[in-house]
Design an enzyme around this catalytic site. Sequence first.
Site, PDB file in Angstrom:
ATOM      1  N   ASP C 229       0.806  -1.225   0.000  1.00 29.98           N
ATOM      2  CA  ASP C 229       0.000   0.000   0.000  1.00 29.98           C
ATOM      3  C   ASP C 229       0.840   1.277   0.000  1.00 29.98           C
ATOM      4  O   ASP C 229       0.370   2.345   0.414  1.00 29.98           O
ATOM      5  CB  ASP C 229      -0.967   0.037   1.203  1.00 29.98           C
ATOM      6  N   ALA C 230       2.077   1.180  -0.466  1.00 29.65           N
ATOM      7  CA  ALA C 230       2.955   2.343  -0.430  1.00 29.65           C
ATOM      8  C   ALA C 230       3.402   2.800  -1.818  1.00 29.65           C
ATOM      9  O   ALA C 230       4.201   3.720  -1.958  1.00 29.65           O
ATOM     10  CB  ALA C 230       4.177   2.058   0.437  1.00 29.65           C
TER      11      ALA C 230
END
Lengths: 285, 285, 285, 285
Positions: C229-230
């Site tokens: 999720d980065a």
Amino acid sequence: MNKPPYVLTIACPDRVRTVAAVSSFVAANRGWILEASHHADPLANSFFMRHEILADSLPFGIEVFREKFQIVADEFQMRWKIADSAVKKRVAILVSKQDHCLSDLLYRWRNQEFDFEIVCVISNHPDLRGFVEFHGIPYYHVGVSPGSRDAVFGQIDQLLVRQSSDTIVLARYMQILPAEMCRRYAGQIINIHHSFLPSFCGGRPYQQAYERGVKLIGATCHYVTAELDAGPIIEQDVIRVDHGDSVEDMMRLGRDVEKTVLARGLRYHVQDRVLIHEHKTVVFA
Amino acid sequence: MNKPPYVLTIACPDRVRTVAAVSSFVAANRGWILEASHHADPLANSFFMRHEILADSLPFGIEVFREKFQIVADEFQMRWKIADSAVKKRVAILVSKQDHCLSDLLYRWRNQEFDFEIVCVISNHPDLRGFVEFHGIPYYHVGVSPGSRDAVFGQIDQLLVRQSSDTIVLARYMQILPAEMCRRYAGQIINIHHSFLPSFCGGRPYQQAYERGVKLIGATCHYVTAELDAGPIIEQDVIRVDHGDSVEDMMRLGRDVEKTVLARGLRYHVQDRVLIHEHKTVVFA
Amino acid sequence: MNKPPYVLTIACPDRVRTVAAVSSFVAANRGWILEASHHADPLANSFFMRHEILADSLPFGIEVFREKFQIVADEFQMRWKIADSAVKKRVAILVSKQDHCLSDLLYRWRNQEFDFEIVCVISNHPDLRGFVEFHGIPYYHVGVSPGSRDAVFGQIDQLLVRQSSDTIVLARYMQILPAEMCRRYAGQIINIHHSFLPSFCGGRPYQQAYERGVKLIGATCHYVTAELDAGPIIEQDVIRVDHGDSVEDMMRLGRDVEKTVLARGLRYHVQDRVLIHEHKTVVFA
Amino acid sequence: MNKPPYVLTIACPDRVRTVAAVSSFVAANRGWILEASHHADPLANSFFMRHEILADSLPFGIEVFREKFQIVADEFQMRWKIADSAVKKRVAILVSKQDHCLSDLLYRWRNQEFDFEIVCVISNHPDLRGFVEFHGIPYYHVGVSPGSRDAVFGQIDQLLVRQSSDTIVLARYMQILPAEMCRRYAGQIINIHHSFLPSFCGGRPYQQAYERGVKLIGATCHYVTAELDAGPIIEQDVIRVDHGDSVEDMMRLGRDVEKTVLARGLRYHVQDRVLIHEHKTVVFA
């Protein structure tokens, strides 16, 4: 898991003791209120209520409720209705060639996002038969030709009756319904118009929006009345556009707004969240 | 810290080599382009450009730029303009009694949010004198009475000329400007209308919105033309309302939209981000 | 009707003459620029460009363009690419049980809203086979069990290679891809995360949002990197919620945001509108 | 013109007959309910109500109401409160150098957009004295230096007590309040944080947002607790940004969101529309 709730909707003159009378009636029968919404309109001297009542909590069924509550209703001059949300609304969808709204509603129906039946899809084109029938839903192709309008809408009417549909959704259906039909199904026909009404009534609203140079385009979900695009508005939304967007871009962007706005409006309708008051709506969202 | 940039804006017929001609001219003079925006309108066969050029990067000043660039401009039939953003636009604000837009613009001016001068505030009411003069800005009360319109707008015109104002902002000024004045200051007068145009032109738009039962209200920043509320739109925005919102609630909610939309529109204008093309705008935001 | 355009995307150090060099090259070959976008990032000393060039306007094909343009590219140290938009991106969709994003993408593909091929759908569940195969698209059920991850993703990788897919969409695929696969397909894997990142990374973001009591929920479309999720964010959007919304309501409302945000992000990607720069994106929308 | 209403707010365990008990109490005393809002939270087994009752419609004043209603309250284990909206909340504003929120609140106060008193402005900088004092509001400059925190917040506390302020607004006050003060004024201190929490807690949120490359930035109005940026959220909103926006652009765009979100949150608070439940809020907007 409880039985789905009863939904009690009320419109009446605004006076003291209305809320107390209704809530005391429910409490006296040990009814459990899941959700309660009120709206007082001082200008119209009107009061609107919606209650979701746990069906299991009452000692009687919906028919007895109707009988008993009529006494309260009479005292307060209520127009009222109680619906059993275990009984799904029977929705007929009318569509032309564009299927973004239809496709979106079919998704929501497949996934039981909210409760409604799609009893049939009626179209003036044959194109969408395969996709609809894949879902196991009857598809009726009722073509419209010049001079055939009376026969066509007679036929559509018969289909609606045969399917016992109580809600008609114009999901980008590009034909104008007869005024008589609009009146007969007052408050039961939902249209999605591809503009932010009252701007850009009538035909080709994206073309109109393009020509006016607006910076937002929108869509409007409303009840259909005999007067074109003038019925009570249920829901609206908009999306930003700029000088770089052609009419085709606006159509593309607008489709996403149309389908979302229609789905929201339909959900409010089938959950009895919309009360029509003259040419406006109270929506207990 | 560099000098503020030059802003070059161009409208011309859309043809091959335009971008190359402009960028080669700039590059040949070692101009550093900070920001470049293009828009081709195939329907109108028109092309629009805006460049921010680092003033310090050029070997000559703006007058020489004008002279030299005219050769390129002639070849491509450009309507064009170069502005030195070190020279702030001179803005006159016309206002009536409501001061949410005025107050908001004064805040942005005090804090130098973007570059513009407020040369004076003109009002048909005396009420806001104290607040304006606190800011060190001249305040002129020019009352309007029946039959006085010619004299009044003559006087306003003199004030605008005396203050060398190049931009006129109608910040909820509740008087209609003379058609002749609209034409003379074409592209220089900015109005904020308290509806999402073209819905609810004319008077009392929130009342109209309330009566129609719309679910969003809006505001429109546009150039003023002789035709009321029909000029090129610069910016619009909306906010959600529902059945519980009275006309007064809509006015309250709408004020927040009005002031933001006007501020954005004015910023685009004073930074030469708006190109007017017939009755629409290209906004290089 | 013209051939679809070539799309030229460039990232390079920011210096004088870049735009002039590119536009002069195109102009010298009589190329017609349909759309041009520039972005200078002074902090990173980087410059980004995207041009849509009418393929028919050039005297040579894409291979010759590549050869000739390399000379310009070398001079300005460009990382660059030219894509023929007549050649559709080959998209493989990975999905679990929830099909709102899949269903939405299938609609857009059926209606050719923008150009892309769906070469196959891969799922760790068998549920969606019927709906996908109705569209004539191959469906592969590749179940994931504890300890099987290596074999599973080996198999998925083979499917991707066999289908020559160049874009992988995780349309609510509830498995974490191996870090090695993320690296190998860098800039080619698009995920939709059901929160407004960086809030609520990881599992059950709606539950997290509910517990924190936020007043808006959102969705994020981003490129997948080895760090969960980065990755670089392509697109985000939000929708309003309030205290009355349960986790289930948030999931329902969120689905509409998720599918729209993913569709926008995918469109930007397949039209080569996204340039990745370190861990961020430039999106020429 | 009626007297401003009483506002009755209640939180209690969710059980049958609560609404009936309250509305019957009001009806039995011929109280006219202007606005009623309910919220049942089944997970927390909690019920929340807010009523606006026409003060003139009751046969007794607020003290007698308190006495009589306590019997109902005891039976249903209510945490409750009745406020006379004729008595304005006394708001102290704490501010540093940035005045967009302060300026906006002063506008709303000047124009009586909603009812509240600004009893004083306290700042760790002298800059805004002139603007505040123009409004006839006391301005206290209480500078903060290393090591002075105890003395400083003691002095601020005395000012708050002396002004009998019941609400403290941190309108971009760049100092962290002592934990003890947060506890003592629990539910009375409102902060505006310049990010969409829980993203970007702590310092320089726009810088953090820029570095992460988010596509929307936001602001959060929340009650202050001893844990930084973790208090119950009252209101949030966002605005779109893109790769072209620098940190300075984000700050400019964000200011418009911050001031609107704070003003909405403060209005909810002073109208007793916010009920705090553990670390979340119920907002009867």
